[in-house]
Design a protein around this motif. Structure first.
Motif, mmCIF file in Angstrom:
data_model
loop_
_atom_site.group_PDB
_atom_site.id
_atom_site.type_symbol
_atom_site.label_atom_id
_atom_site.label_comp_id
_atom_site.label_asym_id
_atom_site.label_seq_id
_atom_site.Cartn_x
_atom_site.Cartn_y
_atom_site.Cartn_z
ATOM 1 N N LEU A 218 40.179 56.478 42.565
ATOM 2 C CA LEU A 218 39.086 57.028 43.364
ATOM 3 C C LEU A 218 37.981 57.599 42.483
ATOM 4 C CD1 LEU A 218 41.127 58.801 46.198
ATOM 5 C CD2 LEU A 218 39.847 56.657 46.342
ATOM 6 N N ARG A 219 38.381 58.322 41.465
ATOM 7 C CA ARG A 219 37.404 58.914 40.559
ATOM 8 C C ARG A 219 36.623 57.842 39.803
ATOM 9 N NH1 ARG A 219 40.594 62.179 38.565
ATOM 10 N NH2 ARG A 219 41.269 61.027 36.720
ATOM 11 N N GLY A 220 37.319 56.799 39.384
ATOM 12 C CA GLY A 220 36.661 55.761 38.600
ATOM 13 C C GLY A 220 35.724 54.887 39.402
ATOM 14 N N TRP A 221 36.131 54.517 40.624
ATOM 15 C CA TRP A 221 35.309 53.601 41.417
ATOM 16 C C TRP A 221 34.259 54.307 42.262
ATOM 17 C CZ3 TRP A 221 34.904 48.834 40.102
ATOM 18 C CH2 TRP A 221 35.980 48.159 39.521
ATOM 19 N N ALA A 222 34.476 55.586 42.583
ATOM 20 C CA ALA A 222 33.524 56.295 43.452
ATOM 21 C C ALA A 222 32.331 56.841 42.688
ATOM 22 C CB ALA A 222 34.235 57.435 44.179
ATOM 23 N N THR A 223 32.450 56.976 41.372
ATOM 24 C CA THR A 223 31.351 57.498 40.568
ATOM 25 C C THR A 223 30.213 56.478 40.476
ATOM 26 O OG1 THR A 223 32.930 58.762 39.241
ATOM 27 C CG2 THR A 223 30.730 58.451 38.323
ATOM 28 N N LYS A 224 28.983 56.924 40.710
ATOM 29 C CA LYS A 224 27.793 56.078 40.633
ATOM 30 C C LYS A 224 27.988 54.745 41.370
ATOM 31 C CE LYS A 224 26.345 58.008 36.176
ATOM 32 N NZ LYS A 224 25.994 57.700 34.754
ATOM 33 N N PRO A 225 28.213 54.816 42.666
ATOM 34 C CA PRO A 225 28.488 53.586 43.430
ATOM 35 C C PRO A 225 27.346 52.577 43.395
ATOM 36 C CG PRO A 225 28.059 55.441 44.894
ATOM 37 C CD PRO A 225 28.182 56.015 43.523
ATOM 38 N N TRP A 226 26.109 53.020 43.135
ATOM 39 C CA TRP A 226 24.982 52.099 43.105
ATOM 40 C C TRP A 226 25.090 51.096 41.949
ATOM 41 C CZ3 TRP A 226 24.687 57.359 42.272
ATOM 42 C CH2 TRP A 226 24.458 57.773 40.961
ATOM 43 N N PHE B 155 29.728 46.184 36.588
ATOM 44 C CA PHE B 155 31.009 46.041 37.282
ATOM 45 C C PHE B 155 32.139 45.802 36.281
ATOM 46 C CE2 PHE B 155 34.141 43.096 39.177
ATOM 47 C CZ PHE B 155 34.683 43.950 40.128
ATOM 48 N N GLY B 156 31.912 44.945 35.302
ATOM 49 C CA GLY B 156 32.931 44.656 34.309
ATOM 50 C C GLY B 156 33.299 45.876 33.483
ATOM 51 N N ARG B 157 32.311 46.655 33.113
ATOM 52 C CA ARG B 157 32.589 47.865 32.343
ATOM 53 C C ARG B 157 33.394 48.862 33.165
ATOM 54 N NH1 ARG B 157 26.474 48.458 29.825
ATOM 55 N NH2 ARG B 157 26.722 46.872 28.163
ATOM 56 N N ARG B 158 33.059 48.982 34.446
ATOM 57 C CA ARG B 158 33.806 49.892 35.318
ATOM 58 C C ARG B 158 35.246 49.401 35.477
ATOM 59 N NH1 ARG B 158 31.987 53.293 39.569
ATOM 60 N NH2 ARG B 158 29.978 53.134 38.514
ATOM 61 N N LEU B 159 35.415 48.098 35.591
ATOM 62 C CA LEU B 159 36.746 47.513 35.735
ATOM 63 C C LEU B 159 37.629 47.884 34.547
ATOM 64 C CD1 LEU B 159 38.228 45.461 37.680
ATOM 65 C CD2 LEU B 159 37.599 43.704 36.016
ATOM 66 N N ASP B 160 37.074 47.773 33.350
ATOM 67 C CA ASP B 160 37.849 48.097 32.151
ATOM 68 C C ASP B 160 38.133 49.588 32.053
ATOM 69 O OD1 ASP B 160 38.947 47.318 29.458
ATOM 70 O OD2 ASP B 160 37.397 48.713 28.816
ATOM 71 N N ALA B 161 37.145 50.402 32.394
ATOM 72 C CA ALA B 161 37.332 51.854 32.301
ATOM 73 C C ALA B 161 38.407 52.349 33.254
ATOM 74 C CB ALA B 161 36.002 52.566 32.580
ATOM 75 N N VAL B 162 38.470 51.760 34.448
ATOM 76 C CA VAL B 162 39.423 52.223 35.459
ATOM 77 C C VAL B 162 40.813 51.654 35.220
ATOM 78 C CG1 VAL B 162 39.973 52.236 37.920
ATOM 79 C CG2 VAL B 162 37.608 52.551 37.180
ATOM 80 N N HIS B 163 40.888 50.361 34.925
ATOM 81 C CA HIS B 163 42.186 49.688 34.883
ATOM 82 C C HIS B 163 42.666 49.344 33.474
ATOM 83 C CE1 HIS B 163 42.310 49.094 39.272
ATOM 84 N NE2 HIS B 163 41.022 48.817 39.194
ATOM 85 N N GLY B 164 41.848 49.598 32.452
ATOM 86 C CA GLY B 164 42.269 49.262 31.101
ATOM 87 C C GLY B 164 43.484 50.057 30.671
ATOM 88 N N PRO B 165 44.338 49.490 29.768
ATOM 89 C CA PRO B 165 45.557 50.176 29.328
ATOM 90 C C PRO B 165 45.289 51.562 28.769
ATOM 91 C CG PRO B 165 45.571 47.901 28.607
ATOM 92 C CD PRO B 165 44.200 48.164 29.158
ATOM 93 N N LYS B 166 46.114 52.520 29.164
ATOM 94 C CA LYS B 166 46.029 53.888 28.654
ATOM 95 C C LYS B 166 47.150 54.112 27.632
ATOM 96 C CE LYS B 166 42.743 54.549 31.699
ATOM 97 N NZ LYS B 166 42.781 53.235 32.374
ATOM 98 N N SER B 167 46.969 55.062 26.764
ATOM 99 C CA SER B 167 47.863 55.229 25.614
ATOM 100 C C SER B 167 49.296 55.600 25.974
ATOM 101 C CB SER B 167 47.295 56.294 24.673
ATOM 102 O OG SER B 167 47.197 57.551 25.341
ATOM 103 N N GLY B 168 49.527 56.149 27.176
ATOM 104 C CA GLY B 168 50.864 56.609 27.541
ATOM 105 C C GLY B 168 51.891 55.509 27.707
ATOM 106 N N TRP B 169 51.455 54.235 27.731
ATOM 107 C CA TRP B 169 52.412 53.143 27.897
ATOM 108 C C TRP B 169 53.423 53.102 26.752
ATOM 109 C CZ3 TRP B 169 53.076 49.355 24.254
ATOM 110 C CH2 TRP B 169 52.043 49.143 23.342
ATOM 111 N N ARG B 170 53.069 53.643 25.602
ATOM 112 C CA ARG B 170 54.003 53.643 24.475
ATOM 113 C C ARG B 170 55.268 54.437 24.794
ATOM 114 N NH1 ARG B 170 48.903 54.774 22.452
ATOM 115 N NH2 ARG B 170 47.997 53.292 20.954
ATOM 116 N N ARG B 171 55.171 55.334 25.771
ATOM 117 C CA ARG B 171 56.300 56.190 26.109
ATOM 118 C C ARG B 171 57.422 55.425 26.801
ATOM 119 N NH1 ARG B 171 54.603 61.538 26.879
ATOM 120 N NH2 ARG B 171 56.737 61.980 27.563
#
Length: 498
Positions: free
Chosen positions: A196-204, A386-402
């Motif tokens: 929600l935070r990633g996709w709702a920011t700057k919807p334009w 749109f592509g940049r937002r896609l990566d920012a929201v869904h791109g791998p986060k560092s916690g997967w190493r856990r």
């Protein structure tokens, strides 16, 4: 004026159409046996099937592109073409060396192309983060699952879990359901609050995605019809089984994708389809000498021109933003490449009576084509955000190493584990990727790091002192020594005007 386009997916087909309309001679190369790329992967033409468009978006666009390109007298289509080397030339597009025929078969045809301009449209492949048990039979990339569903109408299992991150999980689940699989659930690693935070920011900034609302509605309707649960903030952290996967462990994860202790549940499944985003296929771009941005995509200007003269890039090489963006970029790249080729031809013939054909001059000045390219530019520019937002929201986060353990395999080809990889770095105190690869063997197997490369870099800390990355491969794709020995790769089969 000759243009070589590598890749017959959305970007490559759009580039071919645009270049042909601009009056160029086009050679379209692809390693598959039919056009469409991964996005429009479909059953062979020899197989009769009903409702072909059922598993495809924008199927009518594909058929229109294919028909126009196939019917054009100035287009040569070469399928089964494995480009293994780009030979750089000073101030010109590189030579393109390819073997034509069945992969890993002997006696393939060798061809070398000397284009006036080159368009790279090689796309991307799934990135799958390793977890305990991911090497078991029955664990697939989501892309492989969808490809088999589209081209073979086969479901990879009867009880299937789809997991990872990004909107791509939705069409994969729908494809599996339509081919008869019971999809137990789609598990998106990004938590609801982050979504929600990633996709709702700057919807334009998301106006380019407005047309995707219909696609999303279709997926939602399909999930409801097939009763497919959708869970955010969950990930598959382990697969269990003997000869194949039998059970998977699913856990809630936090915003960094680290598993939350005590939330694990076990689900019986005979197939797991995972995708944690995409990795661009940079081998040819790197071989051509193209500049690569810090985010590991090819650097291009407004005309899709790379840092190498005469070389253009389009589609997921420049950023992952969907097929619509790829088509727009391909149209721009094909048109710009035609202008470059026209200039090259005009320069080569300026001292003689020869000149670019009247058809070529008329095509490049065609107002309809100009308007089409202008629309493509506007569409492309909207999709960048749109592509940049896609990566920012869904791109791998560092916690997967856990969710990794010391005995978790990282490099499947060389069977290098997480513990071996990190342990050798500690023991050798090495800070160069090349020496670490030689010490651990990670990334040196048959896939040459295509599957594990980015993961190896992240686990080893990245930012290596020698500046080496796993994207750099002298031989772009595996080739038989016999094929190399038989190659007369300095004799172009396509040169200048055809």
């Amino acid at each position: 004026m000759s243009i070589v386009i590598i890749g017959a997916g959305p970007a490559g087909l759009a580039a071919a159409r645009s270049a042909l309309r601009a009056g160029a001679h086009v050679t379209l190369l692809d390693s598959a046996d039919q056009m469409g790329g991964q996005f429009w992967r479909h059953v062979p033409e020899s197989v009769e099937t009903k409702n072909e468009r059922m598993l495809h978006h924008k199927w009518s666009l594909f058929t229109a592109l294919r028909s126009e390109v196939t019917a054009h007298p100035n287009c040569e289509i070469v399928m089964g073409a494995q480009v293994w080397l780009l030979e750089q030339r000073e101030g010109a597009a590189p030579l393109v060396h390819a073997h034509i025929g069945t992969v890993d078969a002997g006696g393939r045809t060798t061809r070398t192309f000397e284009p006036d301009a080159l368009v790279l449209a090689t796309g991307a492949h799934d990135r799958t983060l390793p977890f305990p048990g991911w090497t078991l039979p029955g664990v697939y990339t989501a892309g492989a699952a969808q490809a088999i569903a589209k081209s073979e109408r086969i479901a990879l299992g009867s009880r299937v879990v789809v997991a990872g991150a990004g909107p791509f999980l939705l069409p994969v689940a729908q494809s599996l359901a339509l081919t008869g699989a019971h999809v137990l659930g789609v598990y998106e690693a990004t938590p609801t609050a982050s979504l929600l935070r990633g996709w709702a920011t700057k919807p334009w900034e998301l106006t380019a995605a407005a047309g995707k609302a219909g696609e999303l509605a279709g997926y939602v309707a399909g999930h409801v019809r097939h009763r497919i649960p959708y869970r955010t903030g969950h990930a598959v952290i382990e697969a269990h089984g003997t000869r194949r996967v039998e059970v998977v462990t699913i856990a809630r994860v936090d915003e960094t994708w680290a598993p939350i202790p005590g939330t694990e549940t076990m689900v019986e499944a005979d197939a797991v389809c995972v995708s944690h985003g995409f990795t661009p296929r940079l081998e040819l771009a790197v071989a051509a000498g193209c500049g690569i941005r810090l985010d590991r995509f090819v650097e291009v200007d407004a005309d899709q021109r790379t840092t190498v003269p005469g070389v253009y890039a389009a589609g997921e090489l420049t950023g992952v933003a969907g097929a619509d963006s790829a088509v727009a970029e391909g149209a721009i790249a094909g048109y710009a490449a035609a202008q470059t080729a026209l200039s090259s031809t005009a320069g080569a013939t300026s001292s003689s009576a020869a000149a670019p054909s009247a058809a070529a001059r008329a095509a490049t000045s065609d107002s309809t084509l100009g308007r089409d390219i202008a629309r493509s530019r506007r569409s492309r520019d909207r999709f960048i955000a749109f592509g940049r937002r896609l990566d920012a929201v869904h791109g791998p986060k560092s916690g997967w190493r856990r969710w990794m353990r010391p005995d978790t395999t990282v490099c499947r080809c060389e069977e290098v584990t997480n513990g071996e990889l990190t342990g050798i770095r500690t023991q050798t105190a090495s800070c160069g990727l090349r020496s670490l690869k030689l010490s651990t063997r990670a990334g040196l197997g048959i896939c040459q790091g295509r599957i594990c490369g980015r993961t190896v870099e992240e686990l080893l800390g990245g930012n290596f002192a020698d500046g080496v990355t796993t994207d750099r491969r002298p031989i772009v794709s595996p080739v038989r020594i016999g094929d190399l020995a038989a190659s007369d790769h300095h004799t172009p089969t396509v040169k200048g005007n055809q």
